[in-house]
Design an enzyme around this catalytic site. Structure first.
Site, PDB file in Angstrom:
ATOM      1  N   LYS A 156     -12.096  -1.114  -0.231  1.00 22.11           N
ATOM      2  CA  LYS A 156     -11.419  -0.509  -1.378  1.00 22.11           C
ATOM      3  C   LYS A 156     -12.178  -0.873  -2.657  1.00 22.11           C
ATOM      4  O   LYS A 156     -13.222  -0.302  -2.908  1.00 22.11           O
ATOM      5  CB  LYS A 156      -9.956  -0.923  -1.345  1.00 22.11           C
ATOM      6  CG  LYS A 156      -9.368  -0.487   0.032  1.00 22.11           C
ATOM      7  CD  LYS A 156      -7.985  -0.863   0.256  1.00 22.11           C
ATOM      8  CE  LYS A 156      -7.445  -0.596   1.652  1.00 22.11           C
ATOM      9  NZ  LYS A 156      -8.217   0.081   2.656  1.00 22.11           N
ATOM     10  N   HIS A 190      -4.910  -4.175  -1.338  1.00 19.58           N
ATOM     11  CA  HIS A 190      -4.711  -3.342  -2.531  1.00 19.58           C
ATOM     12  C   HIS A 190      -4.435  -4.184  -3.776  1.00 19.58           C
ATOM     13  O   HIS A 190      -4.011  -3.649  -4.803  1.00 19.58           O
ATOM     14  CB  HIS A 190      -3.562  -2.353  -2.295  1.00 19.58           C
ATOM     15  CG  HIS A 190      -3.850  -1.403  -1.178  1.00 19.58           C
ATOM     16  ND1 HIS A 190      -4.497  -0.205  -1.358  1.00 19.58           N
ATOM     17  CD2 HIS A 190      -3.632  -1.512   0.159  1.00 19.58           C
ATOM     18  CE1 HIS A 190      -4.639   0.409  -0.195  1.00 19.58           C
ATOM     19  NE2 HIS A 190      -4.122  -0.364   0.751  1.00 19.58           N
ATOM     20  N   SER A 199       0.814  -1.213   0.000  1.00 21.44           N
ATOM     21  CA  SER A 199       0.000   0.000   0.000  1.00 21.44           C
ATOM     22  C   SER A 199       0.848   1.264   0.000  1.00 21.44           C
ATOM     23  O   SER A 199       0.416   2.305  -0.472  1.00 21.44           O
ATOM     24  CB  SER A 199      -0.914   0.011   1.215  1.00 21.44           C
ATOM     25  OG  SER A 199      -0.156   0.063   2.409  1.00 21.44           O
TER      26      SER A 199
HETATM   27  C1  LIG Z   1      -2.623  -3.485   3.507  1.00 20.47           C
HETATM   28  C2  LIG Z   1      -3.839  -3.118   4.316  1.00 20.47           C
HETATM   29  N1  LIG Z   1      -4.365  -4.050   5.129  1.00 20.47           N
HETATM   30  C3  LIG Z   1      -5.431  -3.767   5.896  1.00 20.47           C
HETATM   31  C4  LIG Z   1      -6.039  -2.525   5.861  1.00 20.47           C
HETATM   32  C5  LIG Z   1      -7.211  -2.232   6.732  1.00 20.47           C
HETATM   33  O1  LIG Z   1      -8.368  -2.185   5.960  1.00 20.47           O
HETATM   34  P1  LIG Z   1      -9.613  -1.259   6.311  1.00 20.47           P
HETATM   35  O2  LIG Z   1      -9.215   0.154   6.026  1.00 20.47           O
HETATM   36  O3  LIG Z   1     -10.655  -1.752   5.380  1.00 20.47           O
HETATM   37  O4  LIG Z   1      -9.939  -1.460   7.743  1.00 20.47           O
HETATM   38  C6  LIG Z   1      -5.515  -1.536   5.018  1.00 20.47           C
HETATM   39  C7  LIG Z   1      -6.128  -0.194   4.981  1.00 20.47           C
HETATM   40  O5  LIG Z   1      -5.818   0.676   4.244  1.00 20.47           O
HETATM   41  C8  LIG Z   1      -4.377  -1.835   4.224  1.00 20.47           C
HETATM   42  O6  LIG Z   1      -3.827  -0.912   3.424  1.00 20.47           O
END
Ligand SMILES: Cc1ncc(COP(=O)(O)O)c(C=O)c1O
Length: 457
Positions: A291, A259, A231
């Site tokens: 997302k 992502h 990310s």
């Molecule tokens: C790699 C990754 N895992 C988990 C999450 C957590 O997801 P959420 O924002 O849907 O709680 C994110 C959030 O951006 C993320 O980038």
């Protein structure tokens, strides 16, 4: 992290001077052991004097001195797509994970509305005790099919999915090996598990191998955690190599597909499709609904026995509410669209590649991005990143800076999220403005001594 990296761009001596001055000005407030009668009746006083609180104050005041507006908590007036309206003004938007344009898509909206009419806006309690709605199972079955796994469990938050699953599956006698760029939710899960935690350099399979060779035998269960598409950097791990590594050492492999879903693979099915592998390449496929899937929540796709264990024992599932019906319905509709319209994935990747190529051609530093949906512009200083983000905002471009401590100071950056909905001329205009403003920001010098003097007043 080196000492310099944790100094907000200040050299060690500048930082020491700044802290000395602050210590001087705050000396009256420093607490020594005191009799009960002398302890403040304000229970938040010690909190306000804590290092973390004071550090946040320093950043806030330094930003004000440097004239940098707060880039966070901007209020969008409608759907944040390739354009967005903030405070009545329209912006080109590169701060949304609405990768394939499903948030606000008429079919997704209609599915959510129909679910509200039938089930209301909430299921009010844990699925285990208060029961579930057909949509929960439909969603899990579709996600399991997508990942080619036996089963899947959906949780009410993506972040909480990693925390509760890792915290539940592993314990003190176990080993967790993470990439150095791994998401905070996995770090938090590892901390909760209390397992031995080891970090290998970003995407370095050989280093991970060395750590496993040295430590694996002394631990019970072992977990290797990677992101399918990072990310922060927009790069992709060598999944076949990590998969083989986990198999060689009898470790579980968790791949966070937050992502990667909707982004990697010709049909957007994620990292396994990108590498031509199937669900057996990893043991735990984690994903979020927030997302590509236009909802909110997270999931673990895995073998049935593990999913059943998680349904009956993960605190974040057992003691937390089920996904609201309209959100589950929206995610199901988005999943259908993903399967029906793979051309959206191709459009996203063409846009991201065009952005990456254009940025590189303009001499901008895009780090290790592979040009799928995430392209950072590396600035190497939190102040420069914050200034560039503010300058772009003034010119009608909404993009967030990523600052220390989210990344090491030398890795401060702007992070651009592309979508299938961006038009090529929007990308070209943005790159021209970014190039111009980056040169201006780089030319600005910061008078740290003056900032330190103002801070200590
Ligand atoms: C790699 C990754 N895992 C988990 C999450 C957590 O997801 P959420 O924002 O849907 O709680 C994110 C959030 O951006 C993320 O980038």
């Amino acid at each position: 992290m080196t000492k310099e990296e944790s100094n907000f761009g200040l050299s060690q001596s500048e930082r020491t001077r700044l802290l000395d001055r602050l210590k001087g000005s705050l000396a009256g407030a420093v607490k020594r052991p005191a009799p009960l009668s002398a302890i403040s009746k304000d229970p938040w006083e010690a909190f306000a004097q804590s290092d973390s609180c004071r550090q946040m104050d320093i950043i806030r005041r330094a930003s004000a001195i440097l004239g940098i507006d707060n880039p966070y908590f901007r209020v969008h007036d409608g759907i944040a797509g390739p354009e967005t309206v903030i405070d009545g003004k329209s912006y080109l938007n590169f701060s949304s994970y609405n990768y394939l344009g499903f948030n606000g898509h008429p079919r997704v909206v209609a599915a959510a509305k129909a679910a509200i009419d039938r089930y209301g806006t909430s299921c009010s309690a844990s699925r285990l005790v208060a029961g579930e709605r057909p949509l929960h199972r439909e969603l899990e079955e579709r996600l399991a099919r997508l990942h080619k796994t036996e089963d899947c469990v959906a949780f009410v938050s993506g972040h909480a999915t990693n925390v509760t699953v890792i915290g539940n599956l592993l314990g003190k006698a176990d080993l967790i090996l993470c990439d150095s760029a791994i998401h905070n939710s996995i770090q938090q899960g590892a901390q909760l598990a209390g397992a031995r935690r080891l970090v290998f350099p970003h995407n370095d399979v050989a280093a991970a191998e060395r750590l496993l060779a040295e430590h694996r035998a002394r631990c019970g269960n072992a977990l290797v955690a990677v992101e399918g598409h990072y990310s922060m950097d927009g790069d992709v791990p060598d999944l076949p190599a990590f998969s083989a590594l986990a198999r060689r050492h009898g470790a579980w492999l968790l791949v966070d597909e937050a992502h990667a879903l909707g982004v990697l693979g010709a049909r957007g099915r994620g990292t396994a499709e990108h590498f031509g592998l199937d669900g057996s390449a990893a043991d735990l496929w984690m994903g979020t609904l927030s997302k590509t899937f236009a909802g909110c929540g997270g999931y673990m796709a895995c073998r049935h026995r593990v999913a059943e264990f998680l349904r009956y024992s993960s605190p974040g599932f057992v003691y937390s509410v089920g996904i609201p019906p309209p959100v589950a319905a929206a995610a199901c509709a988005a999943l259908d669209l993903l399967l029906e319209e793979p051309e959206r994935v191709a459009a996203l990747n063409a846009n991201a590649q065009a952005f990456l190529d254009g940025a590189r051609a303009a001499g901008l530093d895009t780090g290790s991005s592979q040009g799928f949906a995430i392209v950072p512009i590396m600035l190497g200083s939190s102040i420069a990143a914050a200034r560039l983000s503010a300058a772009l905002f003034r010119r009608g471009i909404n993009v967030q800076p990523i600052l220390y401590p989210a990344v090491p100071e030398r890795a401060a950056r702007l992070r651009f999220f592309l979508s299938s909905e961006h038009r090529r001329e929007q990308i070209d205009t943005t790159l021209a403005i970014v190039t111009e403003e980056t040169a201006k920001v780089r030319a600005l010098k910061v008078d740290f001594a003056a900032v330190a003097a103002m801070l200590s007043r």
